[in-house]
Design a protein around this motif. Sequence first.
Motif, short mmCIF file in Angstrom:
data_model
loop_
_atom_site.label_atom_id
_atom_site.label_comp_id
_atom_site.label_asym_id
_atom_site.label_seq_id
_atom_site.Cartn_x
_atom_site.Cartn_y
_atom_site.Cartn_z
N PHE A 136 20.83 31.08 -3.38
CA PHE A 136 19.75 31.10 -2.39
C PHE A 136 18.46 31.60 -3.03
CE2 PHE A 136 22.13 31.42 1.94
CZ PHE A 136 22.57 30.12 1.76
N GLY A 137 18.59 32.61 -3.88
CA GLY A 137 17.41 33.18 -4.55
C GLY A 137 16.70 32.13 -5.39
N GLN A 138 17.48 31.38 -6.18
CA GLN A 138 16.88 30.35 -7.04
C GLN A 138 16.20 29.27 -6.20
OE1 GLN A 138 16.64 30.55 -10.22
NE2 GLN A 138 17.97 32.31 -10.49
N LEU A 139 16.89 28.83 -5.12
CA LEU A 139 16.33 27.77 -4.28
C LEU A 139 15.07 28.25 -3.57
CD1 LEU A 139 19.69 26.41 -2.80
CD2 LEU A 139 18.17 25.19 -4.37
N GLY A 140 15.08 29.50 -3.10
CA GLY A 140 13.91 30.05 -2.42
C GLY A 140 12.72 30.16 -3.35
N MET A 141 12.95 30.69 -4.56
CA MET A 141 11.87 30.84 -5.53
C MET A 141 11.31 29.47 -5.92
SD MET A 141 12.91 34.05 -7.99
CE MET A 141 14.67 33.85 -8.09
N MET A 144 7.50 28.18 -5.49
CA MET A 144 6.69 27.67 -6.61
C MET A 144 6.22 26.25 -6.33
SD MET A 144 6.19 30.01 -8.74
CE MET A 144 6.19 31.17 -7.40
N GLN A 145 7.04 25.50 -5.60
CA GLN A 145 6.67 24.13 -5.25
C GLN A 145 5.47 24.11 -4.31
OE1 GLN A 145 9.83 21.04 -4.93
NE2 GLN A 145 9.16 21.01 -2.81
N TRP A 185 -5.87 32.06 3.11
CA TRP A 185 -4.64 32.86 3.10
C TRP A 185 -3.52 32.19 3.87
CZ3 TRP A 185 -2.64 36.19 0.03
CH2 TRP A 185 -3.48 36.99 -0.75
N SER A 186 -3.89 31.51 4.97
CA SER A 186 -2.84 30.86 5.76
C SER A 186 -2.20 29.73 4.96
CB SER A 186 -3.43 30.33 7.07
OG SER A 186 -4.43 29.39 6.78
N GLU A 187 -3.01 29.13 4.07
CA GLU A 187 -2.47 28.07 3.20
C GLU A 187 -1.44 28.64 2.24
OE1 GLU A 187 -3.80 24.79 2.75
OE2 GLU A 187 -5.28 24.92 4.37
N LEU A 188 -1.66 29.87 1.86
CA LEU A 188 -0.77 30.51 0.88
C LEU A 188 0.52 31.03 1.52
CD1 LEU A 188 -2.68 32.78 -1.67
CD2 LEU A 188 -0.99 31.01 -2.15
N ALA A 189 0.52 31.15 2.84
CA ALA A 189 1.67 31.78 3.52
C ALA A 189 3.03 31.20 3.12
CB ALA A 189 1.47 31.74 5.02
N PRO A 190 3.19 29.86 3.13
CA PRO A 190 4.52 29.33 2.77
C PRO A 190 4.94 29.71 1.35
CG PRO A 190 3.12 27.60 3.68
CD PRO A 190 2.25 28.79 3.48
N THR A 191 3.98 29.70 0.42
CA THR A 191 4.28 30.10 -0.96
C THR A 191 4.83 31.52 -0.99
OG1 THR A 191 2.46 28.75 -1.78
CG2 THR A 191 3.32 30.45 -3.27
N ILE A 192 4.09 32.42 -0.32
CA ILE A 192 4.48 33.83 -0.34
C ILE A 192 5.81 34.03 0.37
CG2 ILE A 192 3.83 36.13 0.45
CD1 ILE A 192 0.88 35.21 0.09
N GLU A 193 5.98 33.36 1.52
CA GLU A 193 7.21 33.56 2.28
C GLU A 193 8.45 33.09 1.51
OE1 GLU A 193 4.88 33.09 6.50
OE2 GLU A 193 6.30 31.52 5.91
N TRP A 194 8.36 31.88 0.96
CA TRP A 194 9.53 31.37 0.23
C TRP A 194 9.82 32.17 -1.02
CZ3 TRP A 194 13.17 28.95 2.41
CH2 TRP A 194 12.92 28.04 3.45
N THR A 195 8.76 32.53 -1.77
CA THR A 195 8.97 33.31 -2.98
C THR A 195 9.57 34.67 -2.65
OG1 THR A 195 7.05 32.20 -3.92
CG2 THR A 195 7.89 34.11 -5.11
N ALA A 196 9.04 35.30 -1.59
CA ALA A 196 9.55 36.61 -1.19
C ALA A 196 11.00 36.51 -0.74
CB ALA A 196 8.69 37.20 -0.07
N TRP A 219 18.63 19.53 0.09
CA TRP A 219 17.63 20.19 0.93
C TRP A 219 16.35 19.37 0.84
CZ3 TRP A 219 14.91 25.44 -0.43
CH2 TRP A 219 14.23 25.92 0.71
N GLU A 220 15.91 18.85 2.00
CA GLU A 220 14.78 17.91 1.97
C GLU A 220 13.51 18.52 1.40
OE1 GLU A 220 15.29 19.23 6.30
OE2 GLU A 220 16.51 18.86 4.54
N ARG A 221 13.37 19.83 1.49
CA ARG A 221 12.18 20.48 0.95
C ARG A 221 12.08 20.29 -0.57
NH1 ARG A 221 8.45 24.44 2.34
NH2 ARG A 221 9.12 24.41 4.49
N LEU A 222 13.22 20.30 -1.25
CA LEU A 222 13.19 20.12 -2.71
C LEU A 222 13.46 18.67 -3.10
CD1 LEU A 222 15.04 23.36 -3.92
CD2 LEU A 222 12.59 22.98 -3.65
N ALA A 223 14.48 18.08 -2.44
CA ALA A 223 14.80 16.66 -2.62
C ALA A 223 14.80 16.21 -4.08
CB ALA A 223 13.86 15.78 -1.79
#
Lengths: 116, 136
Positions: free
Chosen positions: B23-28, B32-33, B50-61, B104-108
């Motif tokens: 899960f950690g690898q997939l989330g990171m 990064m994507q 900042w709102s644009e950055l939110a998904p980056t920060i959330e998934w990485t965290a 996972w469609e997000r990475l596909a």
Amino acid sequence: MNNALLLLAVLLLASSQILQKVGAARRLQGTHTPREWLRALLSPELVGAVVAILVGTALWLTVLYRMDVSRAFPFLSLGTVAVVAASRLWLGEHVSARRWAGVALIAVGIALVAST
Amino acid sequence: MSTEVNRWLGRSLLAASIVLSAFGQLGMKAGMQELHTLATHGVVLTAAAWSELAPTIEWTAAGLAAYGLSLVCWLAVLVRYPLSYAYPLLSLAYVLVYIGATHWERLAETGSALRTAGTLLILAGVALVTVADRRR
């Protein structure tokens, strides 16, 4: 140069596993309270393990960034073999022939999964 | 603690280390994507973005948190099992990451017959390590 650095990264990551195991056996075993856990985590073995994993990962990513990924696969597999070999050599664990065979299959499997 | 409970605790910790590490690898990777997408779209990172950055920060965290938790579980695993037994099993995470990254469609990501064969070899290897010598 890149190969030498990747080898160093793999050795650092493998050393981290050995240090984690030594730290777990020597410092964590038999601890029960958060205070004891914290003391164990601050032991030289486990601090060393964290440093080794951080430096190893940073090195791995740096080299990977500027080299063809497919050439790095064998090193990834090497990591698994290195950890088992080190458990045998330095931790005195018994590794049966079947376990070695399993490790060999896993190593080949990792190289294939990581291939493009 | 009875030995039976202890055995199940050990297995659960081992399973948790493997799953959380995947899960950690997939989330990171997802994080990064998101960052890569932002970068290629040339988003200027002003305060308003900042709102644009939110998904980056959330998934990485989320990825880092799962990875950190997997390291904690891993230490508890190492108290209970020999390294030469537990470490090879950690490669099951490669199998989970492969399945996750391709489904996972997000990475596909695209898989291949060769890579699928690799996961089968890992599973066969893990079976040999676990089933064969009844640990320790």
